[in-house]
Design an enzyme around this catalytic site. Sequence first.
Site, short mmCIF file in Angstrom:
data_model
loop_
_atom_site.label_atom_id
_atom_site.label_comp_id
_atom_site.label_asym_id
_atom_site.label_seq_id
_atom_site.Cartn_x
_atom_site.Cartn_y
_atom_site.Cartn_z
N HIS A 1 -0.87 0.02 -9.78
CA HIS A 1 -1.52 -0.88 -8.81
C HIS A 1 -2.16 -2.08 -9.52
O HIS A 1 -3.39 -2.21 -9.57
CB HIS A 1 -2.56 -0.13 -7.97
CG HIS A 1 -2.92 -0.89 -6.72
ND1 HIS A 1 -3.32 -0.30 -5.56
CD2 HIS A 1 -2.96 -2.23 -6.45
CE1 HIS A 1 -3.57 -1.22 -4.64
NE2 HIS A 1 -3.36 -2.41 -5.17
N GLU A 57 -3.64 7.25 -4.86
CA GLU A 57 -3.91 6.69 -6.19
C GLU A 57 -5.22 7.23 -6.76
O GLU A 57 -6.16 7.44 -6.00
CB GLU A 57 -3.99 5.16 -6.09
CG GLU A 57 -2.68 4.56 -5.66
CD GLU A 57 -2.77 3.07 -5.37
OE1 GLU A 57 -3.82 2.45 -5.62
OE2 GLU A 57 -1.79 2.52 -4.87
N ARG A 106 0.86 -1.18 0.00
CA ARG A 106 0.00 0.00 0.00
C ARG A 106 0.89 1.23 0.00
O ARG A 106 1.92 1.26 0.71
CB ARG A 106 -0.87 0.05 1.26
CG ARG A 106 -2.05 -0.91 1.28
CD ARG A 106 -3.16 -0.45 0.34
NE ARG A 106 -4.33 -1.32 0.39
CZ ARG A 106 -4.53 -2.37 -0.39
NH1 ARG A 106 -3.65 -2.69 -1.32
NH2 ARG A 106 -5.63 -3.10 -0.29
C1 8YV Z 1 -6.57 -4.84 -5.81
C2 8YV Z 1 -5.35 -5.11 -3.58
O1 8YV Z 1 -6.06 -3.67 -6.28
O2 8YV Z 1 -5.69 -7.26 -2.73
C3 8YV Z 1 -5.52 -6.09 -2.47
O3 8YV Z 1 -5.46 -5.68 -1.31
O4 8YV Z 1 -5.00 -4.00 -3.36
C4 8YV Z 1 -5.57 -5.52 -4.98
O5 8YV Z 1 -5.59 -6.85 -5.20
C5 8YV Z 1 -7.97 -4.58 -5.46
O6 8YV Z 1 -8.42 -4.93 -4.21
C6 8YV Z 1 -8.80 -5.10 -6.58
O7 8YV Z 1 -10.12 -5.05 -6.37
#
Ligand code: 8YV
Length: 321
Positions: A281, A263, A234
């Site tokens: 991302h 982002e 993150r």
């Molecule tokens: C995705 C993520 O960007 O799993 C996570 O925590 O940040 C990523 O896999 C996102 O959640 C896709 O919906």
Amino acid sequence: MRPEILVTGSGWIPQVLEEMERRFVCHHLARVPREEQDAFLDRVGAAVRGVLTVGTIGIDAARLARLPLVEIVAVHGTGVDAVDFEATRQRGIQVTNTPDVLTEDVADLAAGLLLACARRLPQLDRYVRAGEWEAKLPLTPARSLRGKVAGIFGFGRIGQAVARRLEAFGMEIRYYQRSVAATAHARSDSLLALARDSDYLVVCAPGGPQTHRIVDAEVLAALGAEGTLVNIARGSLVDEDALVAALQQGRLGAAALDVFEDEPRVPQALRTLDNVVLAPHVGSFTVEARTAMGQLAIANLAAHFDGLPLPTPVDPPPPRP
Ligand code: 8YV
């Protein structure tokens, strides 16, 4: 009767979207202009029993307050740092996520970014495309990965999958997290020590208040002018201003980043630096991972509405003192 759910986020794999629509009455927030979203929630919110959200959006207390009957928040992603657990706990709302199914693909991207940074793949691509090879312009050699130390911050499922890949490059693996992991790899005493011990610091730890800007100017200084920061976790874990300053002033060697503090806004300074590799991302952004994540998120919602055990519930963090 199909349960009504609020869906945040967009860009769903078609098969996942189809399944979602088949099982639930879906209210897609992302299809509503931002300035109309509150009015939209006032209109549909009273009937909503579940939320399907993505890792980066999660759900906050204000939005939950507009959903008086909500029983479950299913996160499409592994990180749950954007979910307001104080609010879900108070209302007894269940939270689920989608671990495991994205681990290997996220780890592939981490290893790929690290390699791209070390071997300067984007720069080489630009060099060839721009005709600089034919023009015989000078090219500086990259640095070998073999024998270098990769420090993995956060040695959970993704951190360990990254370690397996980097070992294959002949790198020495160290890690740091608060708990001692069941591994033969050496654990540094702190994040600062890990940065000092490593040539590459790979951030794989969860976001949230406990890790907010934990990779600060001091940690970056410990990584040093020959060091590289890789972040696939993150953006909130890294002090981005300190990172930019360290890179600009040559106090940090390079950075490979898939995630950012705000982002999709990426600081202009990062975009112009040559010693930085950037991605938008996309750690889990493969057809395979996104299909499996979508199916698992839907399976969690369906199990809840059918009164069955949830496949992947998330234990809420302990309440704040
Ligand atoms: C995705 C993520 O960007 O799993 C996570 O925590 O940040 C990523 O896999 C996102 O959640 C896709 O919906």
